[in-house]
Scaffold this active site. Structure first.
Site, PDB file in Angstrom:
ATOM      1  N   ASP A 219     -10.933   1.549  -3.261  1.00  0.00           N
ATOM      2  CA  ASP A 219     -11.527   1.173  -1.963  1.00  0.00           C
ATOM      3  C   ASP A 219     -13.044   1.152  -2.060  1.00  0.00           C
ATOM      4  O   ASP A 219     -13.714   0.676  -1.141  1.00  0.00           O
ATOM      5  CB  ASP A 219     -11.110   2.173  -0.880  1.00  0.00           C
ATOM      6  CG  ASP A 219      -9.724   1.865  -0.336  1.00  0.00           C
ATOM      7  OD1 ASP A 219      -9.234   0.752  -0.575  1.00  0.00           O
ATOM      8  OD2 ASP A 219      -9.138   2.742   0.322  1.00  0.00           O
TER       9      ASP A 219
ATOM     10  N   ASP B  58       0.836  -1.202   0.000  1.00  0.00           N
ATOM     11  CA  ASP B  58       0.000   0.000   0.000  1.00  0.00           C
ATOM     12  C   ASP B  58       0.872   1.255   0.000  1.00  0.00           C
ATOM     13  O   ASP B  58       2.070   1.211   0.325  1.00  0.00           O
ATOM     14  CB  ASP B  58      -0.883  -0.056   1.259  1.00  0.00           C
ATOM     15  CG  ASP B  58      -2.187   0.714   1.111  1.00  0.00           C
ATOM     16  OD1 ASP B  58      -2.307   1.505   0.153  1.00  0.00           O
ATOM     17  OD2 ASP B  58      -3.075   0.539   1.964  1.00  0.00           O
TER      18      ASP B  58
HETATM   19  C1  DGJ Z   1      -5.879   1.765   1.933  1.00  0.00           C
HETATM   20  C2  DGJ Z   1      -6.223   0.571   1.092  1.00  0.00           C
HETATM   21  O1  DGJ Z   1      -6.732   1.000  -0.138  1.00  0.00           O
HETATM   22  C3  DGJ Z   1      -7.217  -0.289   1.832  1.00  0.00           C
HETATM   23  O2  DGJ Z   1      -7.610  -1.374   1.041  1.00  0.00           O
HETATM   24  C4  DGJ Z   1      -6.619  -0.758   3.130  1.00  0.00           C
HETATM   25  O3  DGJ Z   1      -5.546  -1.608   2.855  1.00  0.00           O
HETATM   26  C5  DGJ Z   1      -6.176   0.446   3.939  1.00  0.00           C
HETATM   27  N1  DGJ Z   1      -5.319   1.324   3.190  1.00  0.00           N
HETATM   28  C6  DGJ Z   1      -5.459  -0.001   5.185  1.00  0.00           C
HETATM   29  O4  DGJ Z   1      -4.955   1.054   5.894  1.00  0.00           O
END
Ligand code: DGJ
Length: 715
Positions: A535, A467
């Site tokens: 997300d 990430d």
């Molecule tokens: C952002 C990501 O897009 C999410 O899927 C998740 O992993 C969060 N970060 C976790 O902090």
């Protein structure tokens, strides 16, 4: 003559013409009278003999050579956006080229240029392949000040002072003149990535850009241009995509006399750096594609290119994944993860991923980033027992990491405050309560590699979700001789770490993520197996996000989850089947809280996962035809490259009146063939399905969806 006709790259020395040939397009350039490479043609194949005499007509002696540059420089009567901006030690700016030769090897053409006075050499590089219409281009610039001064042609006799590179694009592309122009590109934000935007191109300079140090949710480094007359199935489309995961800039210039050129590359304005004698700058690839089969054909050509030449393991099935983020947030415990893992295995999941919250003092997003040791409150015996159980259940084990970041409240920051991108005289902006590690520093990059390598070894990690949740701000690098290099070197070091990890752990697979889809580009796709698209897992919104993503990037790399209802992001309620059917258009995952799903829901999910596994080869490696009807149905038809089988996913979020949707034509089928619908058992002729269309048989009501499977039958 014959050479010009057959070879992917050929040169007609007498006419100074270079011709690149792909299966369905031709690209030509020549060296202009001033020694600069000039554009001749890019488009539909034609008899190259004709190109020999082609010159852009000059209408006025007030204009100098009007032929567009292959990479505009700042000298001469050039007033559009420059692709290369350099400044020499005496304050003079802009190169003036002389052509010094070319090289052709394995489909790669290098046009070699040197400045007429200063110690600067440049190569414009083009790569073509016999199996793709995508032309890869990049630029290499070298300070020749350390070259042999005895060479009379060498520019090394000038004092070897550094040269400032203010901007160096990978390539500039020019379209044949059209009566009008339309620009397609991808825009968005967090939770709304890759929205297709399609507008008339203004007579102006239009800049698509990321100044964030990362690819960006807000703009994606891809664009397509057409004359305003292309549609999904027909029309000429010129498009290009930049393989870079940092700041970038593409300037499209539609001039008032009807010409369109766009120039693009890494770095946004004001990131300058110096090159020293013998130093070379190599830009990322800016790949261009001409396609004569409309937007659908263009997307399919990009997908095929990505599968053949970009993705690390295009032949592999992407495993069905479970991820705990939406279910648990930061609230992880070993017991809950074990419970989820058991349920995930029951539904047919093949890869179980533990998301954020497993490490350091990470109970929320205020602390712990950077401390990559297991949080004992959640995992008293470390992660290994969980990893072992996941493996015992027959799944692979995945782990979330965000290695480029640190919370101020972390042991790492307390030990190494100097590792952060910062200037002591500036207030450091915290976004999501986190700061950016300076990955351009060799010691920081080495620490990141060692940390990830240790995690893999200690916990038998099969998969990282990598990430990256904040952009660059106050991007200073105190003490560095050339601080703006931070922007590009940090990206290259991220690439280098991923490449090394993959080499050290050949079984390791990686998902690229950046607060959802903030780092989706061909540079990242060359080293990760899939990307987290957004997300936003609401299936209605996802239809649009995925359609935009699919303009250029392939379904195999598009991670898509079936999640809970109501959606944790939009609070919309949708049926399980609809959520799965939308997610089945990519690399399927499950993001919901399985511990609250009913037995009936778990059984339905298991059935849908099993169905997905039957078609995933088609989804992930098939040929994709988008479906979008006027009566609100959209979907994707995935065809086996050999036409033997087909999967058609269709979605209709809203029922309009009580109307049956019209049959959907499937132009990806063959007219002379016959196909059997596996559900109804009915056989249709390809001609009927192409022209009249397939009856979808969607159930009544909102959120209707179906997976329709067709197999080709003997005639
Ligand atoms: C952002 C990501 O897009 C999410 O899927 C998740 O992993 C969060 N970060 C976790 O902090």
């Amino acid at each position: 003559m014959d050479a010009l006709r057959d070879e992917p790259v050929s040169v007609d020395v007498e006419h100074g013409l270079f011709v690149l040939r792909t299966p369905n397009s031709i690209y030509a350039l020549r060296i202009g009278e001033d020694g600069s490479p000039r554009h001749v043609y890019w488009g539909e194949p034609l008899d190259v003999a004709e190109l020999r005499e082609w010159r852009s007509p000059s209408h006025s002696s007030f204009e100098a050579d009007p032929a567009p540059d292959e990479l505009p420089i700042e000298t001469g009567a050039r007033f559009g956006p420059a692709g290369l901006r350099v400044r020499f030690a005496d304050g003079v700016r802009g190169a003036q080229w002389r052509y010094v030769g070319h090289e052709i090897e394995d489909g790669v053409l290098r046009i070699k240029l040197e400045d007429r006075f200063y110690p600067l050499a440049c190569e414009l590089v083009y790569r073509v392949r016999r199996d793709s219409d995508v032309i890869e281009r990049w630029t290499e610039v070298r300070h020749t000040g350390a070259d042999d001064p005895a060479d009379p042609d060498s520019t090394a006799n000038i004092a070897p002072e550094p040269i400032v590179v203010e901007h160096c694009d990978s390539a500039s592309w020019t379209l044949p003149k059209q009566a009008d122009y339309r620009l397609s590109h991808l825009v968005g934000g967090w939770g709304s990535e890759t929205q297709l935007q399609r507008d008339r191109l203004p007579v102006a300079e239009t800049v698509l850009v990321s100044r964030r140090g990362t690819t960006s949710h807000h703009a994606n480094p891809w664009l397509a241009l057409d004359a305003g007359d292309a549609d999904e199935t027909s029309g000429q489309v010129w498009s290009a995509a930049l393989a870079w995961s940092g700041s970038w800039r593409i300037a499209v210039h539609r001039d008032p006399v009807g010409r369109v050129t766009f120039t693009g590359g890494y770095g946004h304005e004001a990131q300058t750096f110096r090159i020293e004698p013998s130093e070379r700058v190599v830009t990322p690839i800016f790949a261009g594609l001409y396609n004569g089969d409309g937007f659908g054909g263009t997307s399919r050509a990009w997908h095929e290119y990505a599968r053949r030449h970009v993705l690390p393991h295009p032949e592999e099935d992407r495993p069905v994944l479970y991820n705990s983020w939406e279910a648990m947030g930061f609230d992880l415990t070993e017991a809950k993860q074990l419970e989820l893992a058991g349920l995930a295995a029951r539904t047919g999941v093949e890869l179980f991923v533990v998301d954020d919250g497993w490490f350091g003092a990470r109970r929320d997003d205020h602390a712990g980033l950077g401390d990559w040791t297991t949080y004992p409150g959640a995992f008293p015996n470390g992660l290994k027992p969980l990893a072992d159980e996941v493996h015992r259940l027959g799944m692979r084990f995945g782990l979330w990491v965000e290695p480029e970041m640190v919370n101020a409240d972390s042991d790492l920051f307390r030990a190494h405050p100097e590792w952060v991108v910062h200037a002591p005289t500036r207030q450091a902006t915290e976004l999501r309560n986190q700061l950016l590690l300076n990955l351009a520093r060799a010691d920081v990059a080495a620490w990141v590699y060692d940390t990830l390598d240790r995690l893999v070894r200690e916990n038998d990690v099969d998969f990282f979700k990598w990430d990256m949740n904040r952009p660059f701000t106050e991007a200073a690098w105190p003490g560095a001789p050339d601080p703006d290099r931070l922007w590009a070197v940090a990206v290259r070091n991220v690439y280098g770490i991923i490449d090394r990890l993959r080499e050290a752990h050949p079984g390791l697979r990686i998902e690229g993520c950046s607060s959802g889809g903030g780092r989706i580009d061909l540079g990242m796709l060359a080293r990760v197996d899939q990307v987290w698209t957004s997300d936003n897992t609401d299936p209605v919104d996802r239809i649009e996000i995925q359609a935009g993503y699919g303009q250029v990037y392939p379904a195999a790399a598009m991670a898509a989850w079936a999640s809970d209802s109501p959606s944790p992001i939009t609070f919309r309620e949708t049926p399980l089947r609809f959520r799965f059917h939308v997610a089945m258009a990519g690399a399927l995952g499950i993001g919901g809280n399985l511990t609250v799903w009913s037995e009936a829901e778990l059984a339905e999910a298991a059935g849908l996962v099993a169905e997905y596994k039957e078609v995933r080869g088609l989804v992930q490696r098939g040929v994709a035809y988008r479906i979008q009807t006027a009566d609100g149905v959209s979907g994707v038809h995935y065809a086996a490259p050999d036409d033997s089988e087909h999967a058609v996913l269709v979605w209709r979020p809203t029922m309009r009146f009580a109307h049956e949707p019209a049959p959907v034509p499937l132009p990806g089928l063959r007219a002379g063939a016959r196909y059997r619908d596996l559900f109804w058992g009915v056989t249709y002729s390809g001609e009927v399905l192409r022209e009249r269309g397939l009856e979808l048989g969607l159930p009544a009501g909102d959120y209707a969806s179906r997976l329709i499977r067709l197999v080709r039958v003997a005639e």
